[in-house]
Every structure is written in C-alpha cells, then in structure tokens.
Write a protein that holds these residues in place. Sequence first.
Motif, PDB file in Angstrom:
ATOM      1  N   ARG A 102       0.775  -1.364   0.548  1.00 22.62           N
ATOM      2  CA  ARG A 102      -0.201  -0.216  -0.096  1.00 22.62           C
ATOM      3  C   ARG A 102       0.648   1.161  -0.011  1.00 22.62           C
ATOM      4  O   ARG A 102       0.491   2.017  -0.331  1.00 22.62           O
ATOM      5  CB  ARG A 102      -1.406  -0.083   1.245  1.00 22.62           C
ATOM      6  N   ASN A 103       2.053   1.336   0.635  1.00 26.02           N
ATOM      7  CA  ASN A 103       3.200   2.770   0.619  1.00 26.02           C
ATOM      8  C   ASN A 103       3.330   3.063  -0.602  1.00 26.02           C
ATOM      9  O   ASN A 103       3.478   3.744  -0.443  1.00 26.02           O
ATOM     10  CB  ASN A 103       4.132   2.231   2.080  1.00 26.02           C
ATOM     11  N   ARG A 104       4.093   1.752  -1.596  1.00 21.01           N
ATOM     12  CA  ARG A 104       4.250   1.919  -2.447  1.00 21.01           C
ATOM     13  C   ARG A 104       3.896   1.842  -3.869  1.00 21.01           C
ATOM     14  O   ARG A 104       3.584   1.865  -5.120  1.00 21.01           O
ATOM     15  CB  ARG A 104       5.385   0.125  -3.378  1.00 21.01           C
ATOM     16  N   ALA A 105       2.077   1.564  -3.505  1.00 22.73           N
ATOM     17  CA  ALA A 105       1.148   1.760  -5.085  1.00 22.73           C
ATOM     18  C   ALA A 105       0.504   2.662  -4.972  1.00 22.73           C
ATOM     19  O   ALA A 105       0.197   3.504  -4.662  1.00 22.73           O
ATOM     20  CB  ALA A 105       0.449  -0.165  -4.760  1.00 22.73           C
ATOM     21  N   ASN A 106      -0.034   2.693  -5.979  1.00 25.22           N
ATOM     22  CA  ASN A 106      -0.993   3.755  -6.999  1.00 25.22           C
ATOM     23  C   ASN A 106      -1.934   2.974  -7.354  1.00 25.22           C
ATOM     24  O   ASN A 106      -1.868   2.681  -8.298  1.00 25.22           O
ATOM     25  CB  ASN A 106      -0.568   4.995  -8.314  1.00 25.22           C
ATOM     26  N   LEU A 107      -2.854   2.911  -6.606  1.00 24.85           N
ATOM     27  CA  LEU A 107      -4.959   1.850  -6.425  1.00 24.85           C
ATOM     28  C   LEU A 107      -4.860   1.927  -8.008  1.00 24.85           C
ATOM     29  O   LEU A 107      -4.955   1.108  -8.535  1.00 24.85           O
ATOM     30  CB  LEU A 107      -5.431   1.940  -5.520  1.00 24.85           C
ATOM     31  N   ALA A 108      -4.932   3.103  -8.679  1.00 24.50           N
ATOM     32  CA  ALA A 108      -5.644   3.975  -9.806  1.00 24.50           C
ATOM     33  C   ALA A 108      -4.689   3.227 -11.096  1.00 24.50           C
ATOM     34  O   ALA A 108      -5.911   3.095 -11.881  1.00 24.50           O
ATOM     35  CB  ALA A 108      -6.189   4.953 -10.099  1.00 24.50           C
ATOM     36  N   MET A 109      -3.255   3.432 -10.869  1.00 26.62           N
ATOM     37  CA  MET A 109      -2.910   2.850 -11.876  1.00 26.62           C
ATOM     38  C   MET A 109      -2.849   1.356 -12.448  1.00 26.62           C
ATOM     39  O   MET A 109      -2.420   1.167 -13.128  1.00 26.62           O
ATOM     40  CB  MET A 109      -1.386   3.632 -11.399  1.00 26.62           C
ATOM     41  N   ALA A 110      -2.640   1.048 -10.897  1.00 25.55           N
ATOM     42  CA  ALA A 110      -2.346  -0.661 -10.683  1.00 25.55           C
ATOM     43  C   ALA A 110      -3.978  -1.091 -11.203  1.00 25.55           C
ATOM     44  O   ALA A 110      -3.753  -2.030 -12.286  1.00 25.55           O
ATOM     45  CB  ALA A 110      -2.507  -0.924  -8.959  1.00 25.55           C
ATOM     46  N   ARG A 111      -4.830  -0.681 -11.192  1.00 28.24           N
ATOM     47  CA  ARG A 111      -5.920  -0.987 -12.106  1.00 28.24           C
ATOM     48  C   ARG A 111      -5.811  -1.072 -13.140  1.00 28.24           C
ATOM     49  O   ARG A 111      -6.527  -1.786 -13.936  1.00 28.24           O
ATOM     50  CB  ARG A 111      -7.548  -0.234 -11.324  1.00 28.24           C
ATOM     51  N   HIS A 112      -5.540  -0.085 -14.304  1.00 27.08           N
ATOM     52  CA  HIS A 112      -5.305   0.181 -14.995  1.00 27.08           C
ATOM     53  C   HIS A 112      -4.703  -0.031 -15.866  1.00 27.08           C
ATOM     54  O   HIS A 112      -4.833  -0.798 -16.490  1.00 27.08           O
ATOM     55  CB  HIS A 112      -5.472   2.050 -15.520  1.00 27.08           C
ATOM     56  N   GLN A 113      -3.182  -0.359 -15.561  1.00 26.88           N
ATOM     57  CA  GLN A 113      -2.333  -1.513 -15.668  1.00 26.88           C
ATOM     58  C   GLN A 113      -2.970  -3.080 -15.770  1.00 26.88           C
ATOM     59  O   GLN A 113      -2.572  -4.109 -16.830  1.00 26.88           O
ATOM     60  CB  GLN A 113      -1.606  -1.320 -15.104  1.00 26.88           C
ATOM     61  N   LEU A 114      -3.015  -3.886 -14.769  1.00 30.03           N
ATOM     62  CA  LEU A 114      -4.187  -5.168 -15.064  1.00 30.03           C
ATOM     63  C   LEU A 114      -5.313  -4.982 -15.782  1.00 30.03           C
ATOM     64  O   LEU A 114      -4.715  -6.135 -16.625  1.00 30.03           O
ATOM     65  CB  LEU A 114      -4.942  -4.698 -13.148  1.00 30.03           C
ATOM     66  N   ARG A 115      -6.263  -3.993 -16.214  1.00 29.01           N
ATOM     67  CA  ARG A 115      -7.759  -3.967 -17.269  1.00 29.01           C
ATOM     68  C   ARG A 115      -6.589  -4.187 -18.321  1.00 29.01           C
ATOM     69  O   ARG A 115      -6.527  -5.237 -19.290  1.00 29.01           O
ATOM     70  CB  ARG A 115      -8.056  -2.436 -17.345  1.00 29.01           C
ATOM     71  N   ALA A 116      -5.172  -3.702 -18.628  1.00 28.50           N
ATOM     72  CA  ALA A 116      -4.103  -3.628 -20.011  1.00 28.50           C
ATOM     73  C   ALA A 116      -3.602  -5.056 -20.176  1.00 28.50           C
ATOM     74  O   ALA A 116      -4.015  -5.560 -21.110  1.00 28.50           O
ATOM     75  CB  ALA A 116      -3.586  -2.376 -19.903  1.00 28.50           C
ATOM     76  N   ILE A 117      -3.310  -5.512 -19.087  1.00 27.57           N
ATOM     77  CA  ILE A 117      -2.517  -6.735 -18.788  1.00 27.57           C
ATOM     78  C   ILE A 117      -3.609  -7.838 -18.759  1.00 27.57           C
ATOM     79  O   ILE A 117      -3.362  -9.124 -19.930  1.00 27.57           O
ATOM     80  CB  ILE A 117      -2.026  -6.902 -17.563  1.00 27.57           C
ATOM     81  N   GLU A 118      -4.800  -7.175 -18.468  1.00 24.56           N
ATOM     82  CA  GLU A 118      -6.090  -8.844 -18.951  1.00 24.56           C
ATOM     83  C   GLU A 118      -6.224  -8.123 -20.250  1.00 24.56           C
ATOM     84  O   GLU A 118      -6.619 -10.161 -20.809  1.00 24.56           O
ATOM     85  CB  GLU A 118      -7.152  -8.246 -18.275  1.00 24.56           C
ATOM     86  N   ASP A 119      -6.876  -7.609 -20.960  1.00 23.03           N
ATOM     87  CA  ASP A 119      -6.990  -7.210 -22.205  1.00 23.03           C
ATOM     88  C   ASP A 119      -6.140  -8.295 -23.424  1.00 23.03           C
ATOM     89  O   ASP A 119      -6.246  -8.061 -24.644  1.00 23.03           O
ATOM     90  CB  ASP A 119      -6.911  -5.918 -22.664  1.00 23.03           C
ATOM     91  N   LYS A 120      -4.535  -8.393 -23.011  1.00 22.72           N
ATOM     92  CA  LYS A 120      -3.698  -8.888 -23.940  1.00 22.72           C
ATOM     93  C   LYS A 120      -3.283 -10.376 -23.631  1.00 22.72           C
ATOM     94  O   LYS A 120      -2.782 -10.848 -24.386  1.00 22.72           O
ATOM     95  CB  LYS A 120      -2.054  -8.208 -23.061  1.00 22.72           C
TER      96      LYS A 120
END
Length: 123
Positions: A102-120
């Motif tokens: 939680r101290n190193r993560a940006n939750l919004a960016m992580a969700r966005h990146q995870l969605r992009a990974i799912e798409d590929k």
Amino acid sequence: MANIDVSLKEMLTIDGAIGAAVADYGSGMALGTLGGSKDLDLQVAAAANTEVVKAKLRAMDALKLSDAIEDILITLSTQYHIIRPLAGRGGKGLFLYLALDRNRANLAMARHQLRAIEDKLEI
C-alpha cells in the motif's frame, strides 16, 4: 497476445507489486503464480480468494444484478489485494490476483495496468 507467464511478469512490474496469480475460481487452483513472500503464500491466497469471487457472484445473483464484476478490491492496513475476473477469450472462470504494498502502490494506476494486462492475456 500474452500467455500466463508473460502476464504474471507484467503484473509484477506494477509499482508496489508483491505477488500475482492467475487462478480458477471453480477449482481454487492457481494456474500460475509469481512473487509472494513468507507472509504471502500465493497458492493459499488463490484458493482462498476463489471463495471471495463465488460469494460476490452469489450476492449478485440474489440481488438479481445482471452486471459483471470488473474487480474486487480488498484494502488492508498495509496492502491492497485486487481480484479481477477474466472476461472473454476462454477466460471464463478465471481471475487475476494482485497483491500490492500500500505504501508503494498507486491503486488507480494498478487497476488501469491490470486491465491492460487482462486485455492482452490469451488463455
């Protein structure tokens, strides 16, 4: 298109990533894991989070919601856990699981990146 191993490696490049898994919520089995720690057993996390997904699907059914789960977020005092059921391309019944510091993560960016990974991801 990416396979499971490539997708797991991409998931671990997300800022704050601790561990990642692709799991089957029907069986509770992890199809692949990467990362983790002595405090985060990804095999156990994948199996336990199948119950979270099943419970949410039952709740949606009881409420007669015809929507789809985009992701499930569990916020702990030191971590974020994101569960993202896969949609399309043979991914039905599978989910991505990502644990973040939680101290190193940006939750919004992580969700966005995870969605992009799912798409590929190609199953």
